[in-house]
Design a protein around this motif. Structure first.
Motif, mmCIF file in Angstrom:
data_model
loop_
_atom_site.group_PDB
_atom_site.id
_atom_site.type_symbol
_atom_site.label_atom_id
_atom_site.label_comp_id
_atom_site.label_asym_id
_atom_site.label_seq_id
_atom_site.Cartn_x
_atom_site.Cartn_y
_atom_site.Cartn_z
ATOM 1 N N ALA A 177 -49.195 46.546 -104.468
ATOM 2 C CA ALA A 177 -47.942 47.222 -104.782
ATOM 3 C C ALA A 177 -46.812 46.240 -105.063
ATOM 4 O O ALA A 177 -45.659 46.621 -105.146
ATOM 5 N N GLY A 178 -47.146 44.971 -105.215
ATOM 6 C CA GLY A 178 -46.046 44.063 -105.484
ATOM 7 C C GLY A 178 -46.243 42.707 -104.841
ATOM 8 O O GLY A 178 -47.376 42.336 -104.579
ATOM 9 N N PRO A 179 -45.115 42.031 -104.612
ATOM 10 C CA PRO A 179 -43.715 42.470 -104.649
ATOM 11 C C PRO A 179 -43.162 42.690 -106.065
ATOM 12 O O PRO A 179 -42.069 43.222 -106.194
ATOM 13 N N GLY A 180 -43.884 42.313 -107.093
ATOM 14 C CA GLY A 180 -43.447 42.618 -108.464
ATOM 15 C C GLY A 180 -44.176 43.856 -108.950
ATOM 16 O O GLY A 180 -44.311 44.820 -108.209
ATOM 17 N N ASP A 181 -44.678 43.822 -110.178
ATOM 18 C CA ASP A 181 -45.485 44.929 -110.663
ATOM 19 C C ASP A 181 -46.929 44.462 -110.796
ATOM 20 O O ASP A 181 -47.208 43.504 -111.524
ATOM 21 N N PRO A 182 -47.861 45.124 -110.104
ATOM 22 C CA PRO A 182 -49.264 44.685 -110.131
ATOM 23 C C PRO A 182 -49.815 44.497 -111.543
ATOM 24 O O PRO A 182 -50.592 43.576 -111.784
ATOM 25 N N LEU A 183 -49.399 45.329 -112.473
ATOM 26 C CA LEU A 183 -49.956 45.239 -113.823
ATOM 27 C C LEU A 183 -49.228 44.203 -114.684
ATOM 28 O O LEU A 183 -49.605 43.970 -115.830
ATOM 29 N N ALA A 184 -48.203 43.588 -114.127
ATOM 30 C CA ALA A 184 -47.613 42.423 -114.782
ATOM 31 C C ALA A 184 -48.262 41.142 -114.231
ATOM 32 O O ALA A 184 -47.829 40.031 -114.530
#
Lengths: 92, 502
Positions: free
Chosen positions: B116-123
């Motif tokens: 879930a992060g801390p950023g965006d998993p798909l990024a």
């Protein structure tokens, strides 16, 4: 010519993933740009990629040492509001 | 009130009832098809029932992000804050696999691993998918799920479906780019930073497209929305309607967390979050159209344990390096414990069906169905029981008793989000804070309670009750409600505290 990363970097890896020249490397205390490899994305993209994804204002400098994303440009928080809020918090 | 407008809309699931969770069952998922129930019965973030028994964990392998949200500050490293997007240490995929196995062996109730992060998993495609790939091979008894802002989702759906991920959460705060421009200052898209409405437009398109693609693949989608008063609060009713139409099966409307010390746009600019009452009202208004999740704890991107608790400190990388985990053996033990919980839940379900009649007030009450609903707060440390001391509770679960039965409404934290040192915001007496958090409730059920809080609660119009210690929550709530009817307490109006539910 090369861009550079300074100490406000939070090590989020975003620039590392998007650099077309593999010029960015992990280092302590923060990521760095290999000046020999950096092309400022010329010939690859219209805008330098690290500076286009970096979320931290002021963390990436251009070849002249100027901030590519100056205060307020990314968060939308006017710099004077940020200063005021931080001064209030520090005074507690 | 606008409530009636929504409820006038026919909905196949709502039937003659204004909410999806009315009647004798307390679980908001009870009317879903068996196939979906089967997928979510042990997922604490998808099933209200499951969250009392099963634990989850997040591994922080995804630091990069491709958008900026006004409620987020990308300086994500903080030990004291508890909110999404914050972690103590980033992990490599290899460390994440080690940590997951260590937690699974030590907390066998842990059924779900989320990124879930801390950023965006798909990024962070390589880091996210390497973690999933290895875990699906090395720890096949753990469910995998992922949450995303949706920008990179359409391009990732194919890969997601390969990793046997059957749950995805998309954060959708709007379907209107005008509103989006007030939430998202920029996105990174096709190698450019795109500001304002144009960026929001692209994000919205990708989110909706990703939602449709996941549903077409048979992957369950939960939609998270952050309620931002004055920005998207009214708009979220439309969001709820649209995402349901497109096949999302659960909607989780969460309150904005905004403090100046977090350094976020909303925090610094003084944007307020919603009150408990405003949040509940919006969730009720959306529930005519959609299954609403009400037990979300807005956990950190490295949280470990039951929802509402965080045992991350027990599993820092230096501690994990010392542990010697035999995962084969752990899986055997885990299976036994999961079986035990499943049996307990089945037993409870049977009992609930048998007790359904008891949940509707009987006796003199039956003739007069005009008794108002009552909110009650419950102190529990899990297992669906009233089993926690009032003074030990860091949160209370709020239930509503009415002539329709008992339904779970929300949880209320009694700790501040930031529980660090004195520089972290102003301190107030924990007790008066607790009592304020219980505003609107008429009863608080706990295993035990001290003399001082007892008096203060009574003064605040909240009746403390320790008589139902170690009893199942719903049964106890209904029995207290029946008692209030029998003793004539519901013949009187609620007094000074405001009416909270229609």
């Amino acid at each position: 010519m090369s861009l550079s990363i300074i100490e406000s970097c939070v090590n989020c890896w975003a620039c590392y993933d998007v650099c077309p020249s593999e010029a960015i490397y992990e280092a302590a205390p923060h990521f760095l740009i290999d000046a020999k490899k950096c092309t400022e994305c010329e010939g690859d993209y219209a805008d330098p990629q690290c500076a286009s994804i970096c979320p931290i204002e002021g963390a990436i400098l251009d070849a002249a040492g100027e901030s590519i994303n100056p205060p307020g440009s990314l968060t939308g928080i006017p710099p004077e509001m940020m200063e005021k809020a931080m001064a209030e918090i520090q005074a507690r | 009130m606008e409530l009636t407008v929504l409820n006038d809309t026919p909905s196949e699931s709502a039937g003659g009832c204004s909410t999806s969770s009315c009647g004798s069952s307390n679980d908001q998922l009870s009317h879903l098809p068996d196939e979906i129930k089967q997928k979510v019965h042990n997922h604490p973030c998808y099933s209200e029932e499951a969250h009392h028994y099963f634990a989850r964990m997040h591994v922080a392998v995804a630091p990069a992000c491709n958008i900026q949200c006004h409620y987020c500050n990308r300086k994500y490293d903080c030990a004291n804050e508890s909110r999404p997007g914050v972690v103590s240490e980033l992990l490599t995929p290899d460390q994440a696999v080690k940590k997951t196995k260590a937690v699974a062996a030590n907390i066998p109730q842990m059924t779900v691993l989320g990124i879930a992060g801390p950023g965006d998993p798909l990024a962070n495609l390589d880091r996210t998918f390497e973690t999933f790939r290895r875990l699906s091979e090395e720890a096949p008894d753990i469910k995998l799920c992922v949450s995303t802002n949706g920008l990179a989702l359409p391009a990732a759906v194919e890969e997601l479906s390969k990793h046997n991920i059957d749950h995805v959460t998309i954060t959708i705060n709007c379907v209107d780019p005008e509103i989006g421009a007030q939430i998202y200052p920029w996105i990174y898209w096709n190698n450019r930073r795109i500001h304002g409405k144009k960026g929001a437009q692209i994000l919205i398109e990708q989110q909706q497209k990703g939602l449709e693609m996941l549903v077409a693949k048979g992957i369950l989608v939960k939609v998270n929305s952050v309620m931002i008063p004055g920005v998207n609060d009214q708009h979220l009713k439309e969001v709820s309607r649209i995402v349901k139409q497109k096949g999302a099966f659960l909607h989780n409307v969460m309150p904005l967390i905004a403090e100046a010390e977090h350094g976020t746009f909303y925090g610094v600019m003084g944007q307020r979050g919603p009150s408990n009452e405003e949040l509940m009202e919006l969730q009720d208004e959306c529930s005519g159209d959609m299954n609403m999740m009400r037990h979300c704890r807005q956990c950190r991107a490295d949280a470990v344990g039951l929802l509402g608790e965080d045992r991350g400190d027990e599993f820092t990388m230096d501690k994990i390096e010392q542990m010697d985990i035999d995962y084969e053996a752990a899986m055997v033990k885990r299976a036994v414990i999961h079986q035990g919980i499943a049996e307990e839940l089945a037993e409870k379900e049977k009992k609930r069906a048998a007790l359904a009649a008891v949940k509707v007030p009987s006796g003199p009450a039956a003739e007069n169905k005009h008794f108002r609903p009552v909110l009650m707060a419950v102190a529990t440390s899990g297992g669906g029981m009233i089993n926690q001391h009032f003074g030990h509770a860091t949160e209370f679960l709020i239930y509503e008793a009415s002539s329709n039965g008992v339904r779970f409404i929300s949880h209320r934290k009694v700790d501040q989000y930031c529980i660090g040192n004195d520089t972290c915001g102003e301190k107030e007496s924990a007790l008066s804070g607790s009592i304020r958090a219980l505003a609107g409730c008429e009863v608080v059920l706990c295993s035990k309670i001290g003399f001082e809080p007892w008096g203060l609660l009574e003064e605040a119009g909240i009746q403390p009750n320790g008589e139902h210690a170690m009893e199942p929550i719903e049964e106890a709530v209904m029995s207290v409600y029946e008692e209030m009817i029998a003793t004539g307490r519901l013949d009187q109006s609620k007094g000074e505290s405001s009416q909270m539910s229609a």
